[in-house]
Design a protein around this motif. Structure first.
Motif, PDB file in Angstrom:
ATOM      1  N   THR A 197       0.837  -1.186   0.000  1.00 12.73           N
ATOM      2  CA  THR A 197       0.000   0.000   0.000  1.00 12.73           C
ATOM      3  C   THR A 197       0.879   1.245   0.000  1.00 12.73           C
ATOM      4  OG1 THR A 197      -1.703  -1.171   1.230  1.00 12.73           O
ATOM      5  CG2 THR A 197      -1.810   1.232   1.250  1.00 12.73           C
ATOM      6  N   LEU A 198       0.485   2.195  -0.805  1.00  7.20           N
ATOM      7  CA  LEU A 198       1.245   3.435  -0.948  1.00  7.20           C
ATOM      8  C   LEU A 198       0.603   4.534  -0.113  1.00  7.20           C
ATOM      9  CD1 LEU A 198       1.709   3.241  -4.824  1.00  7.20           C
ATOM     10  CD2 LEU A 198       3.318   2.503  -3.055  1.00  7.20           C
ATOM     11  N   TYR A 199       1.359   5.082   0.800  1.00  9.80           N
ATOM     12  CA  TYR A 199       0.857   6.180   1.635  1.00  9.80           C
ATOM     13  C   TYR A 199       1.460   7.475   1.123  1.00  9.80           C
ATOM     14  CZ  TYR A 199      -0.652   2.393   4.635  1.00  9.80           C
ATOM     15  OH  TYR A 199      -1.248   1.259   5.107  1.00  9.80           O
ATOM     16  N   GLY A 200       0.846   8.037   0.102  1.00  8.57           N
ATOM     17  CA  GLY A 200       1.420   9.219  -0.524  1.00  8.57           C
ATOM     18  C   GLY A 200       2.178   8.806  -1.767  1.00  8.57           C
ATOM     19  N   LEU A 201       1.691   9.194  -2.922  1.00  9.61           N
ATOM     20  CA  LEU A 201       2.342   8.855  -4.189  1.00  9.61           C
ATOM     21  C   LEU A 201       2.691  10.167  -4.878  1.00  9.61           C
ATOM     22  CD1 LEU A 201       2.128   8.375  -7.465  1.00  9.61           C
ATOM     23  CD2 LEU A 201       3.159   6.530  -6.107  1.00  9.61           C
ATOM     24  N   ALA A 224       7.091   7.137  -3.388  1.00 14.18           N
ATOM     25  CA  ALA A 224       5.991   6.851  -2.471  1.00 14.18           C
ATOM     26  C   ALA A 224       6.505   6.590  -1.071  1.00 14.18           C
ATOM     27  CB  ALA A 224       5.198   5.645  -2.962  1.00 14.18           C
ATOM     28  N   ALA A 225       5.664   6.884  -0.123  1.00 14.71           N
ATOM     29  CA  ALA A 225       5.900   6.504   1.261  1.00 14.71           C
ATOM     30  C   ALA A 225       5.230   5.149   1.462  1.00 14.71           C
ATOM     31  CB  ALA A 225       5.317   7.542   2.209  1.00 14.71           C
ATOM     32  N   LEU A 226       5.981   4.188   1.973  1.00 10.75           N
ATOM     33  CA  LEU A 226       5.455   2.837   2.143  1.00 10.75           C
ATOM     34  C   LEU A 226       5.007   2.546   3.567  1.00 10.75           C
ATOM     35  CD1 LEU A 226       7.913   0.717  -0.031  1.00 10.75           C
ATOM     36  CD2 LEU A 226       5.721   1.709  -0.683  1.00 10.75           C
ATOM     37  N   ASN A 227       5.295   3.471   4.473  1.00 13.01           N
ATOM     38  CA  ASN A 227       4.965   3.215   5.863  1.00 13.01           C
ATOM     39  C   ASN A 227       3.991   4.254   6.378  1.00 13.01           C
ATOM     40  OD1 ASN A 227       6.874   1.032   6.149  1.00 13.01           O
ATOM     41  ND2 ASN A 227       8.432   2.620   6.062  1.00 13.01           N
TER      42      ASN A 227
END
Lengths: 114, 114
Positions: free
Chosen positions: A28-32, A91-94
């Motif tokens: 899941t991408l938290y911010g792309l 992307a942020a992954l966490n």
């Protein structure tokens, strides 16, 4: 392993044609984020997507993030030579992690033939 | 233009020498990031600061690398005893401390270690 896969790696289009670049993750991408880079220069911010199903447009560029937040696409309509460059997704992954610890794809090199 | 400024743009050094790069962020941005980019790859996160505090460091940041942001404004990245593998583009970025604040990158410092 590459956590963000971009496709295609390179693309040559005729001026005036439409094109799409994809960015895919198994997580899941938290911010792309979409950036454009000219050779030897820094990254120019294009767009940021955060919500599943979100879509943003700026001039002739449209970016979308799917509902599952694992895939994004960047679409350019009626391409121009000025669109040439390397397009990078990051992307942020966490969730809740540093917003600046971004993972980037390897980039898609776009050439536009006049 | 009050974008992110990096100095120098290019640095050629001999293996074993120390080098220092400087980054001036956008003035109202309290977060500052360092990334490294090698040819054909996307940028890789190195470290980030919130004001003067270094909050996160990547495992890529070996003991030979040190970054500072003494007054919460500009930052320096020093590499001691440079190795040929350190040759890369070193990118600095800044942002506001907000989840919806994108990273704005400078034009980078290209390091060549001979």
């Amino acid at each position: 392993s590459q956590e963000l896969e971009q496709s295609p790696q390179s693309l040559i289009v005729q001026e005036g044609k439409n094109l799409t670049i994809n960015c895919t993750s198994s997580k899941t991408l938290y911010g792309l984020y979409w950036y454009k880079q000219k050779y030897g220069e820094g990254l120019i911010f294009l767009m940021m997507l955060q919500k599943g199903g979100e879509e943003k447009s700026h001039e002739k560029i449209t970016a979308k993030l799917d509902e599952k937040k694992q895939q994004s696409s960047l679409h350019i309509t009626a391409s121009q030579p000025s669109h040439a460059g390397i397009y990078l997704c990051g992307a942020a992954l966490n969730y809740g992690g540093s917003q600046g610890n971004l993972i980037f794809g390897k980039g898609t090199k776009l050439s536009v033939k006049p | 233009d009050t974008g992110v400024s990096q100095d120098p743009r290019h640095k050629i050094t001999k293996r074993g020498q120390n080098v220092t790069f400087r980054c001036d962020p956008i003035s109202e941005h309290n977060r500052l990031y360092w990334y490294r980019q090698t040819l054909g790859q996307g940028p890789e996160f190195l470290t980030y600061f919130q004001n003067e505090a270094q909050l996160e460091k990547s495992r890529l940041l070996s003991d030979r690398f040190s970054a500072e942001r003494p007054k919460g404004s500009f930052s320096t990245l020093e590499i001691q005893r440079t190795e040929q593998g350190d040759s890369a583009m070193y990118l600095c970025a800044s942002s506001l401390r907000r989840a919806d604040s994108p990273l704005h990158f400078g034009n980078g410092t290209r390091l060549t270690v001979t």
